[in-house]
Scaffold this motif. Structure first.
Motif, mmCIF file in Angstrom:
data_model
loop_
_atom_site.group_PDB
_atom_site.id
_atom_site.type_symbol
_atom_site.label_atom_id
_atom_site.label_comp_id
_atom_site.label_asym_id
_atom_site.label_seq_id
_atom_site.Cartn_x
_atom_site.Cartn_y
_atom_site.Cartn_z
ATOM 1 N N LEU A 112 0.869 -1.176 0.000
ATOM 2 C CA LEU A 112 0.000 0.000 0.000
ATOM 3 C C LEU A 112 0.901 1.219 0.000
ATOM 4 C CD1 LEU A 112 -2.813 1.352 0.286
ATOM 5 C CD2 LEU A 112 -2.441 1.267 2.762
ATOM 6 N N THR A 160 0.842 4.925 0.573
ATOM 7 C CA THR A 160 0.008 5.989 1.139
ATOM 8 C C THR A 160 0.679 7.326 0.912
ATOM 9 O OG1 THR A 160 1.053 5.974 3.302
ATOM 10 C CG2 THR A 160 -0.757 4.419 2.957
ATOM 11 N N GLN A 181 -5.904 2.424 4.516
ATOM 12 C CA GLN A 181 -4.912 1.648 5.265
ATOM 13 C C GLN A 181 -5.587 0.636 6.180
ATOM 14 O OE1 GLN A 181 -2.031 3.940 7.478
ATOM 15 N NE2 GLN A 181 -0.982 2.130 8.183
ATOM 16 N N ILE A 197 3.708 -1.187 3.907
ATOM 17 C CA ILE A 197 3.066 0.111 3.711
ATOM 18 C C ILE A 197 4.169 1.132 3.507
ATOM 19 C CG2 ILE A 197 1.613 1.901 4.735
ATOM 20 C CD1 ILE A 197 0.149 -0.360 6.227
#
Length: 171
Positions: free
Chosen positions: A52, A54, A65, A81
């Motif tokens: 992910l 972000t 998230q 992440i």
């Protein structure tokens, strides 16, 4: 004294800080992201790792998230992440979920530079549909908004939004 009408903002010379970590996250929204990702498990299973990407600039990332983490934990998936894609070197067998177009463009450029194929070597899942994403055949997580509304009128952390997947060739 300054009088303000509803929905007006007064700017001052005072510094106001806030953290996106403290934004209220409707549980149903995180569940919707998790459900949307579950709906493409058949595509995500092809990738060893999920990432992910972000951005602290994006107010929507806590919802994404939380839903992403729910999915990865529920299905025991390896994940990372990242705060941005600028320094990321795409790795074959990895699917990236990007929340903004700058990170998306960076990953597409690097994927092409290294000679990888989207949807085969590298997976890409973008947030929010657009004509460019449709033209590039990118799989997207998008929100369903009331007809005629814009995302500015209904922010992603609004309780009335639901998330869905538009399947295309990038996963």
């Amino acid at each position: 004294m300054i009088r303000l009408k509803d929905r007006q903002l007064a700017l001052t010379n005072k510094r106001i800080t806030t953290s996106v970590n403290n934004l209220p996250i409707p549980n149903s929204q995180a569940n919707d992201i998790c459900s949307a990702l579950t709906g493409i498990s058949d595509l995500l299973i092809e990738y060893e790792k999920l990432v992910l990407v972000t951005s602290t600039r994006e107010c929507s990332w806590p919802v994404a998230q939380q839903g992403f983490l729910q999915y990865c934990q529920r299905f025991n998936r390896s994940y990372t992440i990242l705060e941005c894609a600028a320094t990321e070197i795409p790795s074959p067998g990895t699917a990236y979920f990007t929340l903004n177009d700058a990170d998306l463009a960076s990953l597409i450029a690097k994927t092409n530079m290294f000679g990888y194929k989207l949807g085969q070597d590298i997976g890409l899942l973008a947030f929010d549909d657009s004509p460019i994403k449709k033209l590039m055949n990118l799989t997207v997580v998008t929100t369903t908004l009331p007809s005629g509304s814009t995302s500015q009128q209904h922010p992603v952390n609004s309780c009335n939004n639901t998330f869905e997947i538009i399947r295309r060739a990038s996963l």
